[in-house]
Write an enzyme that holds these catalytic residues in place. Sequence first.
Site, PDB file in Angstrom:
ATOM      1  N   ARG A 265      73.905 -23.170-102.797  1.00 52.41           N
ATOM      2  CA  ARG A 265      72.875 -23.061-101.764  1.00 52.41           C
ATOM      3  C   ARG A 265      73.269 -22.021-100.706  1.00 52.41           C
ATOM      4  NH1 ARG A 265      67.800 -25.968-101.461  1.00 52.41           N
ATOM      5  NH2 ARG A 265      67.128 -25.474 -99.384  1.00 52.41           N
TER       6      ARG A 265
ATOM      7  N   HIS B  34      54.499 -26.266 -88.892  1.00 58.92           N
ATOM      8  CA  HIS B  34      54.622 -27.621 -89.458  1.00 58.92           C
ATOM      9  C   HIS B  34      53.314 -28.370 -89.214  1.00 58.92           C
ATOM     10  CE1 HIS B  34      56.193 -31.439 -90.572  1.00 58.92           C
ATOM     11  NE2 HIS B  34      56.065 -31.943 -89.364  1.00 58.92           N
TER      12      HIS B  34
ATOM     13  N   ASP C 284      65.724 -24.053 -86.116  1.00 61.84           N
ATOM     14  CA  ASP C 284      67.147 -24.317 -85.876  1.00 61.84           C
ATOM     15  C   ASP C 284      67.699 -25.023 -87.110  1.00 61.84           C
ATOM     16  OD1 ASP C 284      66.324 -26.937 -85.724  1.00 61.84           O
ATOM     17  OD2 ASP C 284      66.718 -27.178 -83.578  1.00 61.84           O
ATOM     18  N   ALA C 285      68.891 -25.617 -86.987  1.00 60.88           N
ATOM     19  CA  ALA C 285      69.528 -26.173 -88.179  1.00 60.88           C
ATOM     20  C   ALA C 285      68.903 -27.498 -88.632  1.00 60.88           C
ATOM     21  CB  ALA C 285      71.021 -26.357 -87.917  1.00 60.88           C
TER      22      ALA C 285
HETATM   23  C1  GRF Z   1      50.904 -25.543 -94.131  1.00 60.57           C
HETATM   24  O1  GRF Z   1      50.163 -26.644 -93.668  1.00 60.57           O
HETATM   25  C2  GRF Z   1      52.328 -25.609 -93.650  1.00 60.57           C
HETATM   26  O2  GRF Z   1      52.476 -26.090 -92.368  1.00 60.57           O
HETATM   27  C3  GRF Z   1      52.893 -26.589 -94.644  1.00 60.57           C
HETATM   28  O3  GRF Z   1      52.351 -26.189 -95.882  1.00 60.57           O
HETATM   29  C4  GRF Z   1      51.093 -25.572 -95.637  1.00 60.57           C
HETATM   30  C5  GRF Z   1      51.153 -24.197 -96.238  1.00 60.57           C
HETATM   31  O4  GRF Z   1      49.881 -23.682 -96.467  1.00 60.57           O
HETATM   32  N1  GRF Z   1      54.328 -26.615 -94.614  1.00 60.57           N
HETATM   33  P1  GRF Z   1      49.641 -22.189 -96.948  1.00 60.57           P
HETATM   34  O5  GRF Z   1      50.607 -21.887 -98.102  1.00 60.57           O
HETATM   35  O6  GRF Z   1      49.853 -21.275 -95.783  1.00 60.57           O
HETATM   36  O7  GRF Z   1      48.219 -22.174 -97.427  1.00 60.57           O
END
Ligand code: GRF
Length: 204
Positions: free
Chosen positions: A68, A112, A144-145
Site C-alpha cells: 500500500r 463526502h 488528513d490521515a
Molecule cells: C459522491 O457522492 C462522493 O461524495 C462519494 O461518491 C460519490 C461520487 O460520485 N464518495 P461521482 O463519481 O462524482 O459521480
Amino acid sequence: MPAPTRLVVLVSGSGTNLQALLDACADEAYGAQVVAVGADREGIEGLTRADTAGVPTFTAKVKDYSSREHWDRALADKVAAFEPDVVVLAGFMKLVGAAFLDTFGGRTVNTHPALSPSFPGMHGPREALEYGVKVTGATLFIVDAGVDTGAIVAQTAVEVRDEDTEQALHDRIKVAERSMLVDAIGRMAREGFSVEGRRVRFGG
Ligand code: GRF
C-alpha cells in the site's frame, strides 16, 4: 488575469463531480483548470469524461504495487508530474497515505456525502437514513490521515424525506454536493485559502 489554479482530480466511479468541475473550468473566469484526472481503476466513466474533455489521465491500481505504501508513493509521483496547486478527491474510494500527504497535505480536498462529523466512511447516505436524521448533506474537507476527519472547507444541507431510499437520498445529496464543490473550488482558486487548525478560510 492570473494563471488558473491547477487541479488534479482523482476519481473511482461515475465522475459526476469531476464533470461539474470540468464544466465550470470551461469558463476562464472560474479561475481553475483540470490539468489531469487520475483513478485507482480502469474502465470507469470518470476517465471517459476526462478523455472526452481532452484532459490527460493516469491510473494507479493498488494491486500493481507490492504494498500500500508503494502504491501511495507512486500515486503521489503521478499526481506531482502534473504540478497541481490543489488535488481534488471526487468520489475517490481510497485513503491516501503518508507519502501522498507529505507532498500534498493542506492542499488536497475530498468530498463526502454526509454532514461531518456525522457518518464518516463509505456509507454516509445509508447511515444517515438508518439513524433517522431529518437533515444530512455533503462536506468538502482538507484531507488528513483520518477517515473524513479533516478541516471543513464547505458544507451543504439536504433534507431527508420520509420516502427516501439510500439511492434517492444519495442522488439528491450529489446534486447539492456538485454545486458546493464547484463553488468552493472556485473560491479557493480565485481568493486563495488558509488552514489554521480546524478552521479553513477563503482569502489570501
Ligand atoms: C459522491 O457522492 C462522493 O461524495 C462519494 O461518491 C460519490 C461520487 O460520485 N464518495 P461521482 O463519481 O462524482 O459521480
